[in-house]
Write a protein that holds these residues in place. Sequence first.
Motif, short mmCIF file in Angstrom:
data_model
loop_
_atom_site.label_atom_id
_atom_site.label_comp_id
_atom_site.label_asym_id
_atom_site.label_seq_id
_atom_site.Cartn_x
_atom_site.Cartn_y
_atom_site.Cartn_z
N ALA A 276 0.95 -1.08 -0.05
CA ALA A 276 0.12 0.00 -0.02
C ALA A 276 0.77 1.19 -0.06
CB ALA A 276 -1.07 0.20 1.09
N ASP A 277 2.22 1.02 0.44
CA ASP A 277 2.81 2.28 0.44
C ASP A 277 3.95 2.59 -0.69
OD1 ASP A 277 4.74 0.30 0.56
OD2 ASP A 277 5.70 0.85 2.60
N GLY A 278 3.42 1.68 -1.87
CA GLY A 278 4.10 2.10 -3.03
C GLY A 278 5.37 1.21 -3.11
N THR A 279 5.57 0.60 -2.41
CA THR A 279 7.01 -0.32 -2.44
C THR A 279 6.73 -1.75 -2.44
OG1 THR A 279 7.00 -0.98 -0.06
CG2 THR A 279 8.23 1.23 -0.94
N LEU A 280 7.59 -2.63 -2.94
CA LEU A 280 7.51 -3.97 -3.07
C LEU A 280 7.77 -4.82 -1.92
CD1 LEU A 280 9.45 -4.30 -6.44
CD2 LEU A 280 6.91 -4.66 -6.26
N ALA A 281 7.01 -5.77 -1.58
CA ALA A 281 7.26 -6.64 -0.38
C ALA A 281 8.40 -7.53 -0.88
CB ALA A 281 5.95 -7.56 -0.19
N ASP A 282 8.95 -7.92 0.24
CA ASP A 282 10.28 -8.80 0.11
C ASP A 282 9.70 -10.22 -0.46
OD1 ASP A 282 11.98 -7.22 1.54
OD2 ASP A 282 11.72 -8.30 3.42
N PRO A 283 10.55 -10.56 -1.60
CA PRO A 283 10.04 -11.59 -2.49
C PRO A 283 9.62 -12.99 -1.52
CG PRO A 283 12.42 -11.09 -2.93
CD PRO A 283 11.71 -9.78 -2.22
N GLU A 284 10.60 -13.20 -0.38
CA GLU A 284 10.38 -14.32 0.43
C GLU A 284 9.05 -14.26 0.96
OE1 GLU A 284 12.97 -12.24 0.42
OE2 GLU A 284 14.74 -13.31 -0.22
N ASP A 285 8.59 -12.87 1.38
CA ASP A 285 7.31 -13.09 2.07
C ASP A 285 6.25 -13.37 1.17
OD1 ASP A 285 8.62 -11.98 4.34
OD2 ASP A 285 8.45 -9.89 4.02
N THR A 286 6.29 -12.95 0.02
CA THR A 286 5.12 -13.25 -1.21
C THR A 286 5.33 -14.80 -1.31
OG1 THR A 286 5.04 -10.98 -2.05
CG2 THR A 286 4.26 -12.83 -3.29
N ALA A 287 6.56 -15.15 -1.31
CA ALA A 287 6.67 -16.61 -1.80
C ALA A 287 6.09 -17.50 -0.62
CB ALA A 287 8.21 -17.08 -2.13
N ASP A 288 6.49 -17.02 0.44
CA ASP A 288 5.88 -17.99 1.56
C ASP A 288 4.34 -17.99 1.48
OD1 ASP A 288 8.30 -18.27 3.01
OD2 ASP A 288 8.19 -16.79 4.27
N LYS A 289 3.66 -16.69 1.15
CA LYS A 289 1.99 -16.66 0.97
C LYS A 289 1.76 -17.90 -0.14
CE LYS A 289 1.46 -12.08 2.30
NZ LYS A 289 1.15 -10.62 2.08
N VAL A 290 2.49 -17.67 -1.33
CA VAL A 290 2.22 -18.88 -2.37
C VAL A 290 2.41 -19.97 -1.94
CG1 VAL A 290 2.82 -19.63 -4.73
CG2 VAL A 290 2.94 -17.09 -4.20
N ALA A 291 3.30 -20.42 -1.36
CA ALA A 291 3.50 -21.71 -0.66
C ALA A 291 2.62 -22.20 0.23
CB ALA A 291 5.04 -21.86 -0.09
N ALA A 292 1.96 -21.35 0.87
CA ALA A 292 1.18 -21.68 1.85
C ALA A 292 -0.34 -21.91 1.18
CB ALA A 292 0.86 -20.59 2.94
N VAL A 293 -0.57 -20.99 0.38
CA VAL A 293 -1.87 -21.41 -0.30
C VAL A 293 -1.75 -22.70 -1.14
CG1 VAL A 293 -3.10 -20.41 -2.38
CG2 VAL A 293 -2.39 -18.97 -0.72
#
Length: 276
Positions: free
Chosen positions: A115-132
Amino acid sequence: MTDRRAEFRALHHTGRPLLLPNAWDHASAAGLAARGHRAIGTTSLGVAAAAGRPDGTGATAAETLSLARRLAKLPVLLSVDIEAGFSDDPAAVAGYVAELAGLGVVGINLEDGRADGTLADPEDTADKVAAVKAAVPGLFVNARTDTWWLGVDDPLPQTLARARAYQAAGADGIFVPGTVDLATLRVLTQRIDAPVNALYQPGGPGLTELGGAGVARVSTGSLLFRAALAAALAAADGVRAGGRAVPQGLPSYAEVQGLVPADHCTKPTSRSLRGE
């Protein structure tokens, strides 16, 4: 359910791009289904704006789930935009997606823009993908990276690195909005070993050209919602000005009413017969 998920996956491998128009309410989705679109996505901007909430801030989890519950009854393959998952906790994201899957949703978009216009750490997004994927293995996870969308410096290397991380976590497709440069898209589709999703941009290349660059899926994003809003405002302005600027070919009252499921219909009232 397995057959529906397999059908949606197969639509990304036909040799031509899957056009995924994005709806924001029941009427828009039902109308698109009636026009022959087998698969439909949702637009987070449309859902948020219709609810009076900001887009991209994680504020529309309830509205998105409620919309999915309504749209799941339509004869379409439904993919839902869940922004960044409405949570920083991968387990919470997975639980939310499992609830969507239980309604009949066959795919999601999960983005790494914040929301602040920056990118999340790729590891954080990857963790979400893996959990899903652990919670709903057959669901099509379209991992969106906002490297171009947010205008980061030298976006290509970051895009490829993030795509690799998300694929390793189980992502089924990679969504790269913000670029429709055909040369760039050719590089992306050649170096990403998964279906690549592009965002259609008015004035940009069409489906045939995007398909020639290797793009497997083309989304309309918020375009249809914004076009509908523009048409409504133009019609109101035209009526106020005393002109005849109302667009031609509008659906009739009866046609719109016909988009409502039969089990929701009641005996016509005098008001409905007047077409108000």
